[in-house]
Design a protein around this motif. Structure first.
Motif, short mmCIF file in Angstrom:
data_model
loop_
_atom_site.label_atom_id
_atom_site.label_comp_id
_atom_site.label_asym_id
_atom_site.label_seq_id
_atom_site.Cartn_x
_atom_site.Cartn_y
_atom_site.Cartn_z
N LYS A 14 0.85 -1.20 0.00
CA LYS A 14 0.00 0.00 0.00
C LYS A 14 0.89 1.25 0.00
O LYS A 14 1.90 1.28 0.69
N SER A 15 0.49 2.22 -0.81
CA SER A 15 1.24 3.48 -0.80
C SER A 15 0.29 4.66 -0.90
O SER A 15 -0.64 4.65 -1.71
N LYS A 16 0.57 5.68 -0.10
CA LYS A 16 -0.19 6.93 -0.25
C LYS A 16 0.31 7.68 -1.48
O LYS A 16 1.43 7.46 -1.93
N GLN A 17 -0.49 8.62 -1.95
CA GLN A 17 0.01 9.53 -2.99
C GLN A 17 1.05 10.44 -2.33
O GLN A 17 0.98 10.69 -1.12
N GLY A 18 2.01 10.89 -3.11
CA GLY A 18 3.10 11.63 -2.45
C GLY A 18 3.64 12.77 -3.28
O GLY A 18 3.14 13.09 -4.37
N LEU A 19 4.71 13.37 -2.74
CA LEU A 19 5.40 14.47 -3.40
C LEU A 19 6.70 13.94 -4.00
O LEU A 19 7.02 12.76 -3.83
N GLY A 20 7.45 14.81 -4.65
CA GLY A 20 8.62 14.36 -5.38
C GLY A 20 9.88 14.14 -4.55
O GLY A 20 9.86 14.25 -3.32
N ALA A 21 10.98 13.84 -5.25
CA ALA A 21 12.27 13.54 -4.62
C ALA A 21 12.71 14.66 -3.69
O ALA A 21 12.53 15.84 -4.00
N ARG A 22 13.31 14.29 -2.55
CA ARG A 22 13.73 15.32 -1.59
C ARG A 22 15.06 14.96 -0.93
O ARG A 22 15.42 13.78 -0.83
N ILE A 23 15.76 16.00 -0.46
CA ILE A 23 17.00 15.77 0.28
C ILE A 23 16.59 15.60 1.73
O ILE A 23 15.90 16.43 2.30
N GLU A 24 17.01 14.50 2.32
CA GLU A 24 16.53 14.15 3.65
C GLU A 24 17.40 14.74 4.74
O GLU A 24 16.92 15.36 5.68
N SER A 25 18.69 14.52 4.66
CA SER A 25 19.56 15.03 5.72
C SER A 25 21.00 15.01 5.22
O SER A 25 21.28 14.50 4.15
N GLU A 26 21.88 15.53 6.06
CA GLU A 26 23.29 15.49 5.69
C GLU A 26 23.95 14.27 6.33
O GLU A 26 23.45 13.78 7.31
#
Ligand code: PMV
Length: 340
Positions: A328-340
Motif C-alpha cells: 500500500k502506498s499513499k500519494q506523495g510528493l517528489g524527490a527530496r533531500i533528507e539530511s546530511e
C-alpha cells in the motif's frame, strides 16, 4: 559537506510512456501522466571518498552488472549536466576531491516485482547534483522553491530512466517531450494498492518493450490516441471525476498490454493470477463503480482508491485474493533531500 541522503518516490502512470520518439535521449512518443507513490521509495546515501578517484556502488538491491554500468554512467551524466544547469541558478560547483560512494535501498520489499528504476534514478540524480553544489543550503533552497531546478534535474534524470522524470513532483505529474509539469487534480486523496502477483524479474525489460511494440499493428495511431487520452485524463482530474479517471486508466492499461500481446514476437507480463484479478474487476464492476485499475509493464495490479475507503478495499482484496501479497502506498510528493 561530503555526505548526504536523498529519498525519491516511485510513480504509477495512468497514461503510459511506451515507445520513444528518440531512443538515445529517452524522449517519449506520447505524453504520460502519473501519480507519485510516497510508500514506494528509493533512499540513496552518497558520500565522497577522498582516498579514491572512482565512483562505486556499495549496495543496491538486486542490481545486475549492466545495471551498475547504467548507474555509473548516469553519475557522470549528472556531473556533466550540472555544469550547464548550475549557472542559471547562480550555483557554483564544488571542486571534486574523490570518488562517490553510493548506498541505495528501497522502502518496499526489494523482491516485490515493483519497478524501481524511476525512484532509483530520481534519487541518484538529485543526490549527485546536490553533492556537486559548493553551497548545499543554497542548492536546497533553490530546489524547494520549485523555480526550474526540479524540472532541469528531471530532464537530466529522464536520460537515465524515462519514467524517473515524473518522480520529481507530485501527486500528479504530466510529462511531454522535454517538459515535466504538475497536473491539477480535484480527486480526493488516493492510496495505491499493489496486488503482487509475482516478485520475479520481468522476462522482457522495459527498454526491450519500448522497441518491440514498434512491430505491433496497433502501434499506428498510438501516439495520437495516448495524447487524446492524456487530454481527457487532465480534464477528468481537474473536475475530480473519479469514475471517468478510472475508465480512462482502464482503456490505457489494456491498450499498452495489447501492444505487448500483438508485437512480433509477442510477449506478455500477465500470469494466471493477473487474469483472475482483472476478471474480478471486469465482472463485478461496471464503468460506473470500478476503482482505478492499472498495470505497469509487469504482472502486478495497481488499484487506486480514495484514502477514506482504504480499509473497505483492503478487506475485500484480502477476502478475494487471500494468497496475494498486498502493498500500500499513499500519494506523495517528489524527490527530496533528507539530511546530511
Ligand atoms: O522508464 P522506463 O524506460 O523503465 O519505462 C517504463 C514505462 C512504463 O513503466 C511501462 C510506463 C510508465 O509510463 O511508467
Amino acid at each position: 559537506m561530503t555526505k548526504l541522503r536523498v529519498i525519491a518516490p516511485s510513480n504509477i502512470a495512468l497514461i503510459k510512456y511506451m515507445g520513444k520518439s528518440d531512443f538515445s535521449a529517452n524522449l517519449p512518443a506520447n505524453p504520460s501522466i502519473s501519480m507519485t507513490l510516497e510508500g514506494l521509495c528509493t533512499e540513496i546515501e552518497v558520500e565522497v571518498d577522498e582516498r579514491s578517484l572512482y565512483d562505486r556502488l556499495e549496495s543496491h538491491p538486486g542490481i545486475s552488472s549492466s545495471g551498475v554500468d547504467r548507474f555509473l554512467k548516469h553519475i557522470e551524466r549528472v556531473r556533466q549536466g550540472v555544469q550547464k544547469i548550475f549557472p542559471f541558478y547562480d550555483l557554483k560547483q564544488s571542486l571534486r576531491r574523490g570518488g562517490l560512494v553510493i548506498r541505495s535501498s528501497n522502502t518496499f520489499p526489494d523482491s516485490a516485482g515493483i519497478a524501481s528504476s524511476a525512484s532509483s534514478f530520481a534519487a541518484l540524480t538529485l543526490a549527485v547534483a546536490a553533492l556537486c553544489a559548493h553551497d548545499l543550503e543554497k542548492f536546497k533552497k533553490i530546489y524547494l522553491d520549485k523555480k526550474g531546478l526540479q524540472e532541469d534535474l528531471a530532464r537530466l534524470s529522464r536520460q537515465g530512466s524515462g519514467s524517473s522524470c515524473r518522480s520529481f513532483g507530485g501527486p500528479w505529474v504530466f510529462w511531454c517531450d522535454e517538459d515535466v509539469e504538475p497536473v491539477l487534480s480535484h480527486l480526493p486523496e488516493l492510496v495505491d494498492f499493489v496486488l503482487v502477483v509475482s516478485e520475479s524479474k520481468k522476462n522482457v525489460s522495459s527498454s526491450e518493450a519500448h522497441r518491440r511494440i514498434l512491430t505491433s499493428p496497433l502501434w499506428g495511431g498510438r501516439s495520437e490516441r495516448a495524447s487524446a487520452r492524456a487530454d481527457r485524463l487532465r480534464s477528468a482530474l481537474v473536475s475530480g471525476d473519479y469514475f471517468l479517471v478510472s475508465q480512462i486508466a482502464w482503456e490505457e492499461s489494456w491498450e499498452m498490454h495489447s501492444l505487448f500481446h500483438t508485437s512480433d514476437p509477442p510477449f506478455t507480463y500477465w500470469q494466471p493470477s493477473t487474469l483472475d484479478i482483472l476478471n474480478f474487476f471486469m465482472n463485478e464492476f461496471s464503468s460506473q463503480n470500478r476503482p482505478i485499475v492499472t498495470l505497469d509493464a509487469g504482472p502486478n495490479v495497481h488499484v487506486l482508491v480514495p484514502s477514506v475507503e482504504e480499509l473497505k478495499w483492503f478487506e475485500l482484496f484480502r477476502k478475494k485474493f487471500p494468497d496475494i501479497k498486498i502493498l500500500k502506498s499513499k500519494q506523495g510528493l517528489g524527490a527530496r533531500i533528507e539530511s546530511e
